[in-house]
Design an enzyme around this catalytic site. Structure first.
Site, PDB file in Angstrom:
ATOM      1  N   CYS A  80       0.808  -1.222   0.000  1.00 37.01           N
ATOM      2  CA  CYS A  80       0.000   0.000   0.000  1.00 37.01           C
ATOM      3  C   CYS A  80       0.837   1.266   0.000  1.00 37.01           C
ATOM      4  O   CYS A  80       0.308   2.364  -0.183  1.00 37.01           O
ATOM      5  CB  CYS A  80      -0.944  -0.008   1.194  1.00 37.01           C
ATOM      6  SG  CYS A  80      -2.260  -1.243   1.049  1.00 37.01           S
ATOM      7  N   ASP A  96      -8.887  -3.794  -4.382  1.00 44.08           N
ATOM      8  CA  ASP A  96      -7.578  -3.354  -3.908  1.00 44.08           C
ATOM      9  C   ASP A  96      -6.503  -4.219  -4.545  1.00 44.08           C
ATOM     10  O   ASP A  96      -6.661  -5.438  -4.627  1.00 44.08           O
ATOM     11  CB  ASP A  96      -7.486  -3.454  -2.382  1.00 44.08           C
ATOM     12  CG  ASP A  96      -6.579  -2.380  -1.795  1.00 44.08           C
ATOM     13  OD1 ASP A  96      -5.452  -2.223  -2.318  1.00 44.08           O
ATOM     14  OD2 ASP A  96      -6.988  -1.722  -0.822  1.00 44.08           O
ATOM     15  N   ASP A 128     -14.818   6.400   1.762  1.00 39.42           N
ATOM     16  CA  ASP A 128     -14.895   5.267   2.685  1.00 39.42           C
ATOM     17  C   ASP A 128     -14.166   4.061   2.095  1.00 39.42           C
ATOM     18  O   ASP A 128     -13.707   4.071   0.957  1.00 39.42           O
ATOM     19  CB  ASP A 128     -16.350   4.922   2.991  1.00 39.42           C
ATOM     20  CG  ASP A 128     -16.555   4.471   4.426  1.00 39.42           C
ATOM     21  OD1 ASP A 128     -15.667   3.774   4.952  1.00 39.42           O
ATOM     22  OD2 ASP A 128     -17.595   4.800   5.013  1.00 39.42           O
ATOM     23  N   LYS A 142       0.577   3.433  -3.187  1.00 46.33           N
ATOM     24  CA  LYS A 142      -0.634   4.190  -3.502  1.00 46.33           C
ATOM     25  C   LYS A 142      -0.290   5.590  -4.011  1.00 46.33           C
ATOM     26  O   LYS A 142       0.741   6.161  -3.651  1.00 46.33           O
ATOM     27  CB  LYS A 142      -1.510   4.337  -2.252  1.00 46.33           C
ATOM     28  CG  LYS A 142      -2.379   3.139  -1.918  1.00 46.33           C
ATOM     29  CD  LYS A 142      -3.288   3.488  -0.752  1.00 46.33           C
ATOM     30  CE  LYS A 142      -4.304   2.389  -0.496  1.00 46.33           C
ATOM     31  NZ  LYS A 142      -5.222   2.741   0.623  1.00 46.33           N
ATOM     32  N   GLY A 185     -11.706 -13.560 -12.510  1.00 49.87           N
ATOM     33  CA  GLY A 185     -10.696 -12.525 -12.445  1.00 49.87           C
ATOM     34  C   GLY A 185     -10.391 -11.935 -13.801  1.00 49.87           C
ATOM     35  O   GLY A 185     -11.030 -12.241 -14.810  1.00 49.87           O
ATOM     36  N   HIS A 186      -9.382 -11.067 -13.823  1.00 47.08           N
ATOM     37  CA  HIS A 186      -8.954 -10.421 -15.062  1.00 47.08           C
ATOM     38  C   HIS A 186      -7.456 -10.187 -14.966  1.00 47.08           C
ATOM     39  O   HIS A 186      -6.922  -9.889 -13.891  1.00 47.08           O
ATOM     40  CB  HIS A 186      -9.678  -9.086 -15.259  1.00 47.08           C
ATOM     41  CG  HIS A 186      -9.338  -8.414 -16.552  1.00 47.08           C
ATOM     42  ND1 HIS A 186      -9.723  -8.910 -17.779  1.00 47.08           N
ATOM     43  CD2 HIS A 186      -8.617  -7.287 -16.811  1.00 47.08           C
ATOM     44  CE1 HIS A 186      -9.274  -8.109 -18.731  1.00 47.08           C
ATOM     45  NE2 HIS A 186      -8.591  -7.128 -18.173  1.00 47.08           N
TER      46      HIS A 186
END
Length: 332
Positions: free
Chosen positions: A19, A69, A51, A22, A140-141
């Protein structure tokens, strides 16, 4: 491709990790400015306050939670990275007080640089965590991309009246944190030295399932999870959305083993410094408080714990909400 899988350092194939990669919070908020304000009678939680996930009412007693995510490698072991990424994605559902019901994989893979056998290990790690959460992976992709990237889009359910949201904090309540902090520092040290920190891996692969269930049982109305914007950043966002203030006691905030040494030796992620720069104008800091102590509180987390307004049995209380100075975090 005849590269021994055990010799591949996944973190070396990405400019950032977890993370901490980001988009910085200030830049992200500028990018989405003006995109809020959509109205639909069944949207319970949307874009307006940033949120953790969206929530849409389906019936009077059922809301669907939707989130996604993904990130670049945070550790070198492929299976462990997949497990961490899955736990992190599912955490957004738990942060809303929901139960995950299904997930789909999101993959970017440099197929000319890394063997597909390694991707299999990433996906296996993610699938095992999703299985533990009771949320089957149903598709999925994938794309061919310059950097390895993995995560999930997750769907969950909750009762509309039991959602935990980041704009529902009230003054005069304790603030609970359900996992120790410092994984950003330790992951950065891992990337640069190869050292493995089992305590960090354990916390990142631990689901927030139990903490979420206990928070909902305690009738908590406001919560968020602590990820890339750090403890201070996510707490500030919740206080700003709720129009209350917060006071935290830094001595009550638990750290993962090894964080003090990683800080001392300078393994500070760029994302943690950017977090602190962004939130600093909204902090009241006690005299004598060091910059290093603030860096830890702003450290960019991956698959961190829940930050709950309310007392959750078995987890440390690190502060309280106050009516004074709405949208401000006081650190003492």
């Amino acid at each position: 491709m005849n590269i021994p899988l055990s010799s591949i350092q996944l973190t070396g194939y990405a400019h950032g990790g977890g993370c901490a990669c980001k988009i910085p919070p200030g830049e992200l908020e500028e990018a989405v400015r003006g995109l809020t304000g959509q109205t639909h009678e069944n949207v319970l939680v949307g874009l307006d306050d940033g949120d953790d996930a969206a929530a849409v009412r389906i019936t009077d007693d059922l809301a669907v939670i939707s989130t996604a995510d993904f990130f670049t490698p945070v550790v070198n072991d492929a299976y462990t990275w997949g497990a961490i990424a899955a736990a992190n994605a599912l955490s957004d559902v738990y942060a809303m007080g929901g139960t995950p019901v299904t997930a789909i994989n999101l993959v970017g893979w440099p197929r000319s640089e890394l063997p597909l056998e390694l991707l299999t290990e990433v996906l296996r790690g993610g699938m095992d965590i999703a299985e533990r959460a009771g949320a089957p992976v149903t598709g999925g992709h994938s794309i061919d991309s310059p950097e390895p990237t993995y995560g999930m889009a997750a769907t969950g359910i909750a009762h509309p009246d039991k959602l935990m949201r980041n704009d529902a904090a009230e003054a005069g309540l304790p603030i609970t944190l359900t996992k120790p902090i410092g994984v950003g520092l330790l992951n950065n040290r891992h990337k640069q030295t190869g050292e493995v920190f089992e305590a960090a891996i354990t916390t990142m692969t631990t689901l927030n399932k139990d903490a979420a269930e206990e928070a909902v049982a305690a009738r908590a109305k406001a919560a968020t999870d602590v990820t890339g914007f750090g403890l201070l950043g996510h707490l500030y966002k919740m206080m700003r959305a709720s129009r209350v203030g917060a006071v935290i006691d830094h001595t009550k905030v638990p750290h993962i083993d090894g964080v003090t040494e990683a800080l001392r030796d300078g393994y500070i992620p760029g994302g943690s410094r950017r977090n602190l720069d962004w939130v600093r104008p909204h902090l009241n800091v006690a005299d004598g408080f060091s910059e290093d102590e603030l860096i830890v509180l702003a450290d960019a987390q991956t698959s961190g714990g829940l930050l709950v307004v309310g007392e959750v049995p078995g987890y440390p209380v690190i502060g309280e909400t106050v009516a004074e100075h709405p949208g401000t975090v006081t650190v003492r």
